[in-house]
Design an enzyme around this catalytic site. Structure first.
Site, short mmCIF file in Angstrom:
data_model
loop_
_atom_site.label_atom_id
_atom_site.label_comp_id
_atom_site.label_asym_id
_atom_site.label_seq_id
_atom_site.Cartn_x
_atom_site.Cartn_y
_atom_site.Cartn_z
CB CYS A 71 8.74 4.28 -8.31
SG CYS A 71 8.68 2.67 -9.15
CB CYS A 74 7.65 4.80 -13.19
SG CYS A 74 6.73 4.88 -11.63
CB CYS A 120 5.01 1.96 -7.95
SG CYS A 120 4.88 3.47 -8.93
CB CYS A 123 5.43 1.34 -12.97
SG CYS A 123 6.52 1.15 -11.54
CB CYS A 143 8.22 -2.97 5.99
SG CYS A 143 9.76 -3.80 6.35
#
Length: 156
Positions: A71, A74, A120, A123, A143
């Site tokens: 991510c 984070c 995510c 976060c 995707c």
């Protein structure tokens, strides 16, 4: 894992995950103005404002490098390169997520075309969407916008 810092790998400086007292930071409570300081304009637009990058323009749509996709907000591991495949869509696509690090929600932003958004789990960064037209063994196609992720290449 080595001791290489995220800055030397070209990763954005991660938001401090612990404060000195050992408390965990709640990434979901970070303000938009703080995210704007930590991310590029495109990363902020995609990850925090649910934008979408143009097809075939993102950094990772055609990357074949082995590693883990994290991510961008984070640094949570989201996808392994071994599950990446060429979907022909112009966005990085994966048939499997890493553990429970990616969550999904119904996206009704286009009333006549409901989709499943992926975020995510740590976060709430917008990553992209998941579809049921991927390859075996899962049949899933995650995707993902390149602006929402950062590749941590496999150490040799």
């Amino acid at each position: 894992m080595g001791t290489t810092s995220s800055a030397s790998q070209g990763l954005p400086t991660p938001v401090a995950q612990e404060v000195s007292s050992g408390e965990q930071v709640d990434f979901k409570s970070i303000s938009d103005s703080e995210w704007q300081k930590r991310l590029t304009r495109e990363q902020f637009n995609v990850a925090r404002q649910k934008g979408t990058e143009r097809a075939f323009t993102g950094e990772y749509w055609n990357t074949k490098t082995s590693g883990t996709y994290l991510c961008v907000c984070c640094q949570t591991p989201l996808f392994d390169s071994s599950t990446k495949f060429d979907s022909g869509t112009g966005w990085p696509s994966y048939w499997e997520k890493i553990g429970d690090n990616v969550k999904s929600e119904t996206d009704r932003s286009i009333p006549f075309m409901p989709r499943t958004e992926v975020l995510c789990a740590k976060c709430d960064a917008h990553l992209g969407h998941v579809f049921d037209d991927g390859p075996r063994p899962t049949g899933k196609r995650y995707c993902i916008n390149s602006a929402s992720i950062k590749l941590k290449p496999e150490e040799k």
